[in-house]
Design a protein around this motif. Sequence first.
Motif, PDB file in Angstrom:
ATOM      1  N   ASN A  18       0.824  -1.207   0.000  1.00  0.00           N
ATOM      2  CA  ASN A  18       0.000   0.000   0.000  1.00  0.00           C
ATOM      3  C   ASN A  18       0.862   1.262   0.000  1.00  0.00           C
ATOM      4  N   ALA A  19       1.950   1.220   0.758  1.00  0.00           N
ATOM      5  CA  ALA A  19       2.844   2.385   0.822  1.00  0.00           C
ATOM      6  C   ALA A  19       3.468   2.666  -0.546  1.00  0.00           C
ATOM      7  N   PHE A  20       3.933   1.615  -1.214  1.00  0.00           N
ATOM      8  CA  PHE A  20       4.537   1.794  -2.536  1.00  0.00           C
ATOM      9  C   PHE A  20       3.485   2.214  -3.566  1.00  0.00           C
ATOM     10  N   GLN A  21       2.253   1.695  -3.422  1.00  0.00           N
ATOM     11  CA  GLN A  21       1.184   2.104  -4.334  1.00  0.00           C
ATOM     12  C   GLN A  21       0.849   3.581  -4.149  1.00  0.00           C
ATOM     13  N   LYS A  22       0.889   4.046  -2.921  1.00  0.00           N
ATOM     14  CA  LYS A  22       0.643   5.465  -2.675  1.00  0.00           C
ATOM     15  C   LYS A  22       1.688   6.312  -3.398  1.00  0.00           C
ATOM     16  N   GLN A  23       2.958   5.886  -3.321  1.00  0.00           N
ATOM     17  CA  GLN A  23       4.015   6.615  -4.028  1.00  0.00           C
ATOM     18  C   GLN A  23       3.762   6.634  -5.533  1.00  0.00           C
ATOM     19  N   LEU A  24       3.451   5.464  -6.087  1.00  0.00           N
ATOM     20  CA  LEU A  24       3.258   5.363  -7.532  1.00  0.00           C
ATOM     21  C   LEU A  24       2.040   6.158  -7.986  1.00  0.00           C
ATOM     22  N   SER A  25       1.010   6.263  -7.119  1.00  0.00           N
ATOM     23  CA  SER A  25      -0.214   6.968  -7.500  1.00  0.00           C
ATOM     24  C   SER A  25       0.001   8.456  -7.720  1.00  0.00           C
ATOM     25  N   LEU A  26       1.147   8.988  -7.252  1.00  0.00           N
ATOM     26  CA  LEU A  26       1.460  10.392  -7.465  1.00  0.00           C
ATOM     27  C   LEU A  26       1.906  10.660  -8.896  1.00  0.00           C
ATOM     28  N   VAL A  28       1.338   7.985 -11.642  1.00  0.00           N
ATOM     29  CA  VAL A  28       0.712   7.073 -12.607  1.00  0.00           C
ATOM     30  C   VAL A  28      -0.794   7.026 -12.330  1.00  0.00           C
ATOM     31  N   PRO A  29      -1.633   6.963 -13.379  1.00  0.00           N
ATOM     32  CA  PRO A  29      -3.084   6.880 -13.181  1.00  0.00           C
ATOM     33  C   PRO A  29      -3.498   5.635 -12.396  1.00  0.00           C
ATOM     34  N   VAL A  30      -4.757   5.644 -11.931  1.00  0.00           N
ATOM     35  CA  VAL A  30      -5.280   4.574 -11.071  1.00  0.00           C
ATOM     36  C   VAL A  30      -5.126   3.196 -11.706  1.00  0.00           C
ATOM     37  N   LEU A 210       1.059   1.924 -19.670  1.00  0.00           N
ATOM     38  CA  LEU A 210       2.032   0.826 -19.679  1.00  0.00           C
ATOM     39  C   LEU A 210       3.450   1.368 -19.813  1.00  0.00           C
ATOM     40  N   LEU A 211       3.611   2.405 -20.619  1.00  0.00           N
ATOM     41  CA  LEU A 211       4.919   3.040 -20.760  1.00  0.00           C
ATOM     42  C   LEU A 211       5.356   3.675 -19.445  1.00  0.00           C
ATOM     43  N   ALA A 212       4.409   4.271 -18.728  1.00  0.00           N
ATOM     44  CA  ALA A 212       4.716   4.892 -17.441  1.00  0.00           C
ATOM     45  C   ALA A 212       5.215   3.857 -16.436  1.00  0.00           C
ATOM     46  N   ARG A 216       9.202   3.081 -14.630  1.00  0.00           N
ATOM     47  CA  ARG A 216       9.357   3.034 -13.170  1.00  0.00           C
ATOM     48  C   ARG A 216       9.476   1.580 -12.721  1.00  0.00           C
ATOM     49  N   PRO A 217      10.508   0.876 -13.207  1.00  0.00           N
ATOM     50  CA  PRO A 217      10.611  -0.570 -12.969  1.00  0.00           C
ATOM     51  C   PRO A 217      10.784  -0.940 -11.493  1.00  0.00           C
ATOM     52  N   ARG A 218      11.561  -0.146 -10.758  1.00  0.00           N
ATOM     53  CA  ARG A 218      11.851  -0.497  -9.363  1.00  0.00           C
ATOM     54  C   ARG A 218      10.582  -0.467  -8.521  1.00  0.00           C
ATOM     55  N   LEU A 219       9.824   0.620  -8.613  1.00  0.00           N
ATOM     56  CA  LEU A 219       8.613   0.758  -7.814  1.00  0.00           C
ATOM     57  C   LEU A 219       7.551  -0.257  -8.231  1.00  0.00           C
ATOM     58  N   THR A 220       7.438  -0.495  -9.536  1.00  0.00           N
ATOM     59  CA  THR A 220       6.478  -1.484 -10.032  1.00  0.00           C
ATOM     60  C   THR A 220       6.823  -2.882  -9.522  1.00  0.00           C
ATOM     61  N   LEU A 221       8.123  -3.226  -9.556  1.00  0.00           N
ATOM     62  CA  LEU A 221       8.548  -4.540  -9.081  1.00  0.00           C
ATOM     63  C   LEU A 221       8.324  -4.686  -7.583  1.00  0.00           C
ATOM     64  N   LEU A 222       8.612  -3.644  -6.810  1.00  0.00           N
ATOM     65  CA  LEU A 222       8.390  -3.694  -5.366  1.00  0.00           C
ATOM     66  C   LEU A 222       6.921  -3.938  -5.032  1.00  0.00           C
ATOM     67  N   ILE A 223       6.040  -3.251  -5.743  1.00  0.00           N
ATOM     68  CA  ILE A 223       4.602  -3.435  -5.511  1.00  0.00           C
ATOM     69  C   ILE A 223       4.190  -4.870  -5.830  1.00  0.00           C
ATOM     70  N   SER A 224       4.661  -5.398  -6.960  1.00  0.00           N
ATOM     71  CA  SER A 224       4.288  -6.758  -7.367  1.00  0.00           C
ATOM     72  C   SER A 224       4.810  -7.808  -6.389  1.00  0.00           C
ATOM     73  N   VAL A 225       6.057  -7.648  -5.948  1.00  0.00           N
ATOM     74  CA  VAL A 225       6.641  -8.622  -5.017  1.00  0.00           C
ATOM     75  C   VAL A 225       5.898  -8.609  -3.682  1.00  0.00           C
ATOM     76  N   CYS A 226       5.667  -7.412  -3.139  1.00  0.00           N
ATOM     77  CA  CYS A 226       4.935  -7.304  -1.874  1.00  0.00           C
ATOM     78  C   CYS A 226       3.520  -7.855  -2.025  1.00  0.00           C
ATOM     79  N   SER A 227       2.889  -7.567  -3.168  1.00  0.00           N
ATOM     80  CA  SER A 227       1.535  -8.049  -3.411  1.00  0.00           C
ATOM     81  C   SER A 227       1.491  -9.567  -3.488  1.00  0.00           C
TER      82      SER A 227
END
Length: 290
Positions: A18-26, A28-30, A210-212, A216-227
């Motif tokens: 959730n914390a990483f998703q909050k960062q990404l939401s600033l 990237v769209p929902v 998808l390009l966005a 942002r590979p690091r944040l996207t990967l962190l969200i997926s791993v935690c999820s």
Amino acid sequence: MLWIPFTLLAAFMQAWRNAFQKQLSLEVPVTGVTLARFLWASPLAALYLLALYSWQPVSGGQFQGWFWGYIVGAALAQILATSLMVQLFQRRNYAIGAGLAKSEAILAAALGVLFFSAPLSWLGWLGVLLGAAAIWLLSGARLRALSWPTLLLGLGSGLSFALTSLWVREASLVLGLPFPHGAAWVLLLVICLQSVLLIGWLLLRDPAVLLALWQRPRLTLLISVCSCLGSIGWFTAMSLESVALVKTLGQVEVLFMLLISAFFFKEKLARSDHLGLALIVLAAVCVMWA
């Protein structure tokens, strides 16, 4: 009692997701933030299932009928729940947004009794109600301070998460595989379906998202791993115990969220936090005794 450590693992990983998703939401769209939850989780879930079969091969499984209905329902409900929660993050601070979404425990208890033949003892209900009161205190929410759109988003997210959990449990039970293989199959199929649906939607409607994520590979990967790790915990725990009890114990996630909110996002916490944490402990004790 294996459901307890799996639930604690899920709560801890979900707080960070959730914390990483909050960062990404600033940035990237929902829809992109929602997809980040599933994008890299599919190969991780496949590796987890392969590891289970290497460790303990099993055969069988009822991959038919209601099982697929539960899989589709859980996948769609979780996409909706995540989208609504991300919108909450954009309206209120991190703790309030995630706290409102945690209404899922009491909603899961009510739906479980009404539609899924999952009654609770009085001690279980006491734990659920204490947990709901604790979440309200810890989120810092007040009815007069919340707009109707914010309140409806929170309850909608909680209801969607509750339905996801109930359908995941039903799918695991209908499948008829031993622990923990059934939960692992449900996890893989739900995540794969979610990834295909969201990627297909974005390719047709908004490929820039998808390009966005690609940028942002690091944040996207962190969200997926935690999820993925969190989902392994949730799905496994819910295959062993009722959804209402799992989700009530899982409210210790709010303790993790408050710590992240204070130290990671530098957000101020309210004085009611101490009482809320005490209620969380009481709720956890009640559901473990129940």
